[in-house]
Structures are given as structure tokens and as C-alpha cells.
Design a protein around this motif. Sequence first.
Motif, short mmCIF file in Angstrom:
data_model
loop_
_atom_site.label_atom_id
_atom_site.label_comp_id
_atom_site.label_asym_id
_atom_site.label_seq_id
_atom_site.Cartn_x
_atom_site.Cartn_y
_atom_site.Cartn_z
N TYR A 79 0.78 -1.23 0.00
CA TYR A 79 0.00 0.00 0.00
C TYR A 79 0.82 1.29 0.00
O TYR A 79 0.38 2.29 -0.58
N ALA A 80 1.98 1.32 0.65
CA ALA A 80 2.73 2.57 0.78
C ALA A 80 3.74 2.79 -0.36
O ALA A 80 3.77 3.85 -0.97
N LEU A 81 4.55 1.78 -0.65
CA LEU A 81 5.62 1.97 -1.64
C LEU A 81 5.11 2.32 -3.03
O LEU A 81 5.74 3.14 -3.72
N PRO A 82 4.00 1.74 -3.49
CA PRO A 82 3.53 2.13 -4.83
C PRO A 82 3.19 3.61 -4.94
O PRO A 82 3.20 4.17 -6.05
N ILE A 83 2.89 4.27 -3.84
CA ILE A 83 2.47 5.68 -3.87
C ILE A 83 3.60 6.62 -3.48
O ILE A 83 3.84 7.63 -4.15
N ILE A 84 4.33 6.34 -2.42
CA ILE A 84 5.38 7.26 -1.95
C ILE A 84 6.77 6.63 -1.93
O ILE A 84 7.72 7.25 -1.45
N GLY A 85 6.90 5.43 -2.44
CA GLY A 85 8.18 4.72 -2.39
C GLY A 85 9.32 5.46 -3.05
O GLY A 85 10.45 5.46 -2.56
N GLU A 86 9.06 6.14 -4.17
CA GLU A 86 10.12 6.83 -4.90
C GLU A 86 10.34 8.26 -4.44
O GLU A 86 11.23 8.95 -4.93
N MET A 87 9.51 8.74 -3.52
CA MET A 87 9.71 10.09 -2.98
C MET A 87 10.94 10.13 -2.09
O MET A 87 11.26 9.15 -1.41
N HIS A 88 11.63 11.29 -2.05
CA HIS A 88 12.71 11.45 -1.10
C HIS A 88 12.09 11.46 0.30
O HIS A 88 11.10 12.16 0.54
N VAL A 89 12.67 10.70 1.20
CA VAL A 89 12.07 10.56 2.53
C VAL A 89 11.99 11.90 3.24
O VAL A 89 11.10 12.13 4.07
N ALA A 90 12.90 12.83 2.92
CA ALA A 90 12.89 14.15 3.54
C ALA A 90 11.69 14.99 3.10
O ALA A 90 11.33 15.96 3.76
N GLU A 91 11.07 14.60 1.98
CA GLU A 91 9.99 15.41 1.42
C GLU A 91 8.60 14.84 1.68
O GLU A 91 7.59 15.45 1.30
N VAL A 92 8.52 13.67 2.32
CA VAL A 92 7.21 13.07 2.60
C VAL A 92 6.47 13.92 3.62
O VAL A 92 6.97 14.20 4.70
N GLY A 93 5.27 14.37 3.26
CA GLY A 93 4.48 15.22 4.13
C GLY A 93 3.15 14.59 4.49
O GLY A 93 2.83 13.46 4.08
N MET A 94 2.35 15.31 5.26
CA MET A 94 1.08 14.78 5.73
C MET A 94 0.15 14.42 4.57
O MET A 94 -0.54 13.40 4.61
N ARG A 147 1.99 11.07 12.30
CA ARG A 147 1.54 11.05 13.69
C ARG A 147 0.01 11.16 13.73
O ARG A 147 -0.61 11.88 12.95
N TRP A 148 -0.61 10.46 14.67
CA TRP A 148 -2.07 10.44 14.77
C TRP A 148 -2.59 11.61 15.62
O TRP A 148 -3.35 12.44 15.14
N VAL A 149 -2.17 11.67 16.89
CA VAL A 149 -2.67 12.70 17.81
C VAL A 149 -2.23 14.10 17.34
O VAL A 149 -1.07 14.33 17.06
N GLY A 150 -3.20 14.99 17.27
CA GLY A 150 -2.90 16.36 16.87
C GLY A 150 -2.49 16.50 15.43
O GLY A 150 -1.93 17.52 15.03
N ASN A 151 -2.76 15.50 14.65
CA ASN A 151 -2.33 15.53 13.25
C ASN A 151 -3.38 14.85 12.37
O ASN A 151 -4.41 15.44 12.05
N LEU A 152 -3.16 13.58 12.02
CA LEU A 152 -4.10 12.87 11.16
C LEU A 152 -5.45 12.64 11.85
O LEU A 152 -6.47 12.46 11.17
N LYS A 153 -5.43 12.66 13.17
CA LYS A 153 -6.67 12.47 13.92
C LYS A 153 -7.71 13.53 13.55
O LYS A 153 -8.92 13.28 13.61
#
Length: 471
Positions: free
Chosen positions: A165-180, A237-243
Motif C-alpha cells: 500500500y505505501a511503496l507504490p504511492i510514496i516509495g520513490e519520494m525522497h524521505v525528507a519530502e514526505v508530508g502529511m 503522527r495520529w494525535v494532533g495531526n491525522l486524527k
Amino acid sequence: MAEIHRLKDKEIRAITGPEPGKKVMRVNDGGGLFLRVTKHTDRKGVERVSKSWEFFFTLNSKTSCTGLGSFAETDKAPGLTLKVARDKAYEMRKIVEDGRNPVEDKAAKKAAQAEAKIEAERLRQVEAARKKTFADAVEDYLKKKDAELENDRHRQTWRSSLYAYALPIIGEMHVAEVGMQDVLRVLTQEFRDKSGEVVGTLWECRTETASRLRNRIEAVLSWATVSGFRTGDNPARWVGNLKELLPAPSKIATKENQPALAVSELPTWFADLRKREGMGARALEFAVLCCSRSGEVRGMTWDEVRDLDGDKPMWILGKDRTKTATEYRIPLAPDAVKLLKAMPRQPGNDLVFFAPRGGQLSDMTISKVMKAMHQAKLKKDGIGWIDPTSKRPAVPHGTCRSTPRQWFAETGVDRDLAEMMLGHKVGSEVERSYQRSDMIERRRAVAAAWSAFAMGRAPAENVVPLKAGVA
């Protein structure tokens, strides 16, 4: 210049040591440069003579000394030749003439070099962070995580969700640039049913899987931050973020039990199963008799079987083969022993239930057996083999686990004993530290009774409750 260049290489090489009775002597080359000659005894008791360079200087009416290095007779030898030592002394005299302390100047230069090295390493890490993808971070993190996880099953579970589920979408992104928003794209990706039709998002349709996936993404990004590959808050992060953006898993998760056969139908279904040919049918039959998980049976090897011809036959699963990560002994009922003795052996293959080409049976092979049985009955009565509550076709896991668990409850089997029959942990950690028995002999009696019921030899109501006694 004669007053500052007093020594010659030949003279220096001719010096054999300090004067008798002395351990140290200094020979002046002028301009503050001295050759220090020292006599000492090594660990083997042999007298040695060493030669090194020193520079004396006076600054603010205070005379100080600093070492320059050992004397080298040739350019290729370690240390400083006479010429190099004079050059260094010249540089230090210029520093003193400028009103600076050459020792402090040297320390400052060394500190500046160390800082430059640290900065260069920081820039290297920044550059590496720009190049490291989320997929790279997953692999690096899992190398660490593998050592923490209890068994191969858990390791595979961690990998499978991230890879699916994750790598097909954000796998090739630079890890420093992954955002919410990128994490949200993963969690709210379209989810399709078996027909390929979009039925909702991953978060809505597979809430438990998506929730675990979020935890794993958060762990990978946390590792990347601590390792210097990204900065800032963790976007997973879940609390105060994705929540604040996603509905709580507890509000939308619809955890359904695996469809299982009614206890009353089990003997008839089991009789139908025993008429079917094939390794998948035998594996399913054995799983029912032992109340086991499909994966445990499919991975079963002959070296796990003990005392098959004796009075106490059993199947022993190592801790790497159980969900509880502890060794689990399974008493074999006579019917299970009879089944095993009738199983064919394949040369060079230790698997009890093997695939046609010699490998391990797939989970689909066992599932197909139940589907075929359901379809055959469905054609006859329009109902098939279904779960009495959900009305869905019964599946192996529900029939091998839930059906016997219900039978245990209906026939008065003690709760702890029933849970042990399924390989579950019983009681708290403290309770287990005192109660260490696995009740193997009591479970052997229950296994025989369950087997007799499945075979149609004893109705459910005739089973004697097994509550008293200690194993």
C-alpha cells in the motif's frame, strides 16, 4: 644566518645519546629550534635513544616550549628532517613576531579543521537525505526491526502492508519530502473489491490494516528523522495531526468474524470432506481434528511429530511457528494419528502436506476445498455450507477454530482448557509465570472427544465436561 642554522644532518646522526649520567640533552640549532635527545630503556631492557624537535619562544616575557615531531634522517622516514624542522620553526617565529602564541594558534587551527570536518559530514548527510527515498528508508528500518520481531510471520506482515500500500504511492519520494498529504494519499487510496470495482478508501474498507500501516509509516519516518535524513514533525503522527482529518478507526471499523459452520452441521460436513481426494482435503481434515490454523498445518514437517506409534503422540510447534512465539504441544487424537500414518512420503521432502511439485501447499488450495464443498451442496439444496449467523459461506479458519471453540463451550470444557486447545495465551503474564502447565493430558482427552464428535461417533450432548483435575 649562521646563528640560527648551527646543526648539520651528519652531526645529528652522529649523536649517540646524552652525556653519561644524563637522560636528556638538547642541541641548539638557533632561532628557538632545539634537537632533544632522550635515552630510555624499553620493555625488553634494551637502552634506546630517541631524537625529536622542540621550539622555544618568548611572548609577553614568558618563555614556552612546544614539540614539533620526531627527527627523520631521510625524506621518506617518518618525522621531520632538519630542513622541514627549520621551516616549521621559521613559521612559528613569524607567528610570535605577530604577537600570537604558536601553541594556541595551532590548537585553534586544529579546532577549525575539526569543525570543518563535522560540517563536511553534515553536508554529506544532507546530500544523502536528498537522495534517500522512502523505499530506501523502509529497507534500512526493517533491517533494525527484523531483530526485534518475534518470528518470520510478524516480519512478513510488516513488509507486506508497506510494500502493498505505501511503496507504490510514496516509495520513490525522497524521505525528507514526505508530508502529511502524502501519508493521506496512502491511507485514503481507492480500495477495490474482487470484481475490481472501487468500493471506498483503504481507511474505510480495511480500517485495521490501514491503522497498522499508519503506525508503520510513522515508525519509518521517525527512524529517518533520528538518522538525520529528515527534519520536523512526523507527518504520520495520529494525535494532533491525522486524527483531525480521518475518522477514528473505532468508529468505522467493522470487524467481522470468519464464517464458521454450525456445530450441529460439523459431523455431516466432515463426512463429506473425508470422501474428497487430494492433499488439500487431507490438510483441512487434519486442521479440523487439531483445531489448528491453516498456516501451521501447511508448514508441518515430520520432525515436528513425536511418538506416533506410542501412547502419547503429539505434534510440537516451535516458537517460530506460533503466534504466541512460544513452543506449543498439540496432543494427537487417534483419528489424527491414523490420518498421519496414511499420508504418503515424498523423498527429500519433510513436509507432511506437500504441493504436487514438492513445495508447501498454498492457503488457496485449502480454501478451494471448502469452496468446492459449498458449491456442491448449494446446487443440491440452494443453501450450501454457511455460517448460521452471517449467512456467508464457511471458511477454513472459522471452521477449524470457531466451530470447535463453540463446541467446547457447549459441552462444558473449562475456559482455560478450551483456550489452550486453540493455542491461545491464558491469563496475565504474572499468572502464566506461576501456572506453567500446558495441561497436555487433559487436552488429549478433549482432543479425542472432539475428534469422535467430528467423526460422527458421539453427539455433542454426550461429551463429559472436563473441568476438574490438574495436568
